[in-house]
Design a protein around this motif. Structure first.
Motif, mmCIF file in Angstrom:
data_model
loop_
_atom_site.group_PDB
_atom_site.id
_atom_site.type_symbol
_atom_site.label_atom_id
_atom_site.label_comp_id
_atom_site.label_asym_id
_atom_site.label_seq_id
_atom_site.Cartn_x
_atom_site.Cartn_y
_atom_site.Cartn_z
ATOM 1 N N ARG A 1 0.694 -1.264 0.396
ATOM 2 C CA ARG A 1 -0.194 -0.067 0.107
ATOM 3 C C ARG A 1 1.346 1.275 0.238
ATOM 4 N N SER A 2 1.913 1.053 0.567
ATOM 5 C CA SER A 2 2.799 2.630 0.980
ATOM 6 C C SER A 2 3.352 2.955 -0.342
ATOM 7 N N TYR B 1 1.691 3.356 -3.118
ATOM 8 C CA TYR B 1 0.811 4.118 -4.189
ATOM 9 C C TYR B 1 0.613 5.190 -3.523
ATOM 10 N N ILE B 2 0.478 5.548 -1.944
ATOM 11 C CA ILE B 2 0.327 6.966 -1.156
ATOM 12 C C ILE B 2 1.872 7.937 -1.112
ATOM 13 N N ASN C 1 2.592 10.326 1.096
ATOM 14 C CA ASN C 1 2.360 10.846 2.336
ATOM 15 C C ASN C 1 2.173 12.195 2.975
ATOM 16 N N GLN D 1 -2.518 11.943 -0.353
ATOM 17 C CA GLN D 1 -3.042 11.431 -1.657
ATOM 18 C C GLN D 1 -2.908 10.696 -1.829
ATOM 19 N N PHE D 2 -3.683 9.862 -3.114
ATOM 20 C CA PHE D 2 -2.735 9.080 -3.914
ATOM 21 C C PHE D 2 -2.137 8.619 -4.822
ATOM 22 N N GLY E 1 -4.955 0.892 -1.195
ATOM 23 C CA GLY E 1 -5.056 2.049 -0.334
ATOM 24 C C GLY E 1 -6.390 3.126 -1.098
ATOM 25 N N LEU E 2 -6.750 3.006 -1.894
ATOM 26 C CA LEU E 2 -7.679 3.634 -1.921
ATOM 27 C C LEU E 2 -8.731 3.110 -1.046
ATOM 28 N N SER E 3 -9.478 4.359 -0.853
ATOM 29 C CA SER E 3 -10.477 4.295 -0.340
ATOM 30 C C SER E 3 -11.999 4.439 -1.360
ATOM 31 N N THR F 1 -8.083 9.866 -1.725
ATOM 32 C CA THR F 1 -8.303 10.092 -0.448
ATOM 33 C C THR F 1 -7.978 8.243 0.288
ATOM 34 N N LYS F 2 -6.420 7.986 0.872
ATOM 35 C CA LYS F 2 -6.118 6.862 0.565
ATOM 36 C C LYS F 2 -7.779 6.432 2.005
#
Length: 92
Positions: free
Chosen positions: A3-4, A6-7, A9, A13-14, A61-63, A87-88
């Protein structure tokens, strides 16, 4: 991928780097429209397995929220996926 990857930090944002072309199309669609159905995915992007693409984006990681609806004329049930494409997902 984890996941990290794609984010972003710092901004929260994605990030699109490393995603498949279909997943990038979906993220762009979510950013523009905020929602998509299986029918839209097939007709607009030739994505045959929207459920799999949504699963991959969630894993990245996308919401994304799933909303079950009924067609007003036929009564057929379908799922509409909702996201802002930025949004993550919260870490549980």
């Amino acid at each position: 991928m984890p996941r990290s990857n794609y984010i972003n930090n710092r901004k929260g944002q994605f990030d699109l780097s490393g995603l498949s072309p279909q997943n990038r199309q979906l993220v762009h669609h979510f950013r523009r429209a905020g929602r998509i159905t299986q029918r839209q995915a097939i007709m607009d992007y030739s994505i045959q397995s929207l459920t799999k693409r949504v699963s991959e984006l969630r894993e990245a990681g996308l919401s994304i929220i799933s909303n079950t609806k009924n067609h007003p004329v036929t009564g057929q049930r379908y799922v509409e996926y909702l996201s802002d494409g930025k949004t993550k997902a919260p870490v549980l």
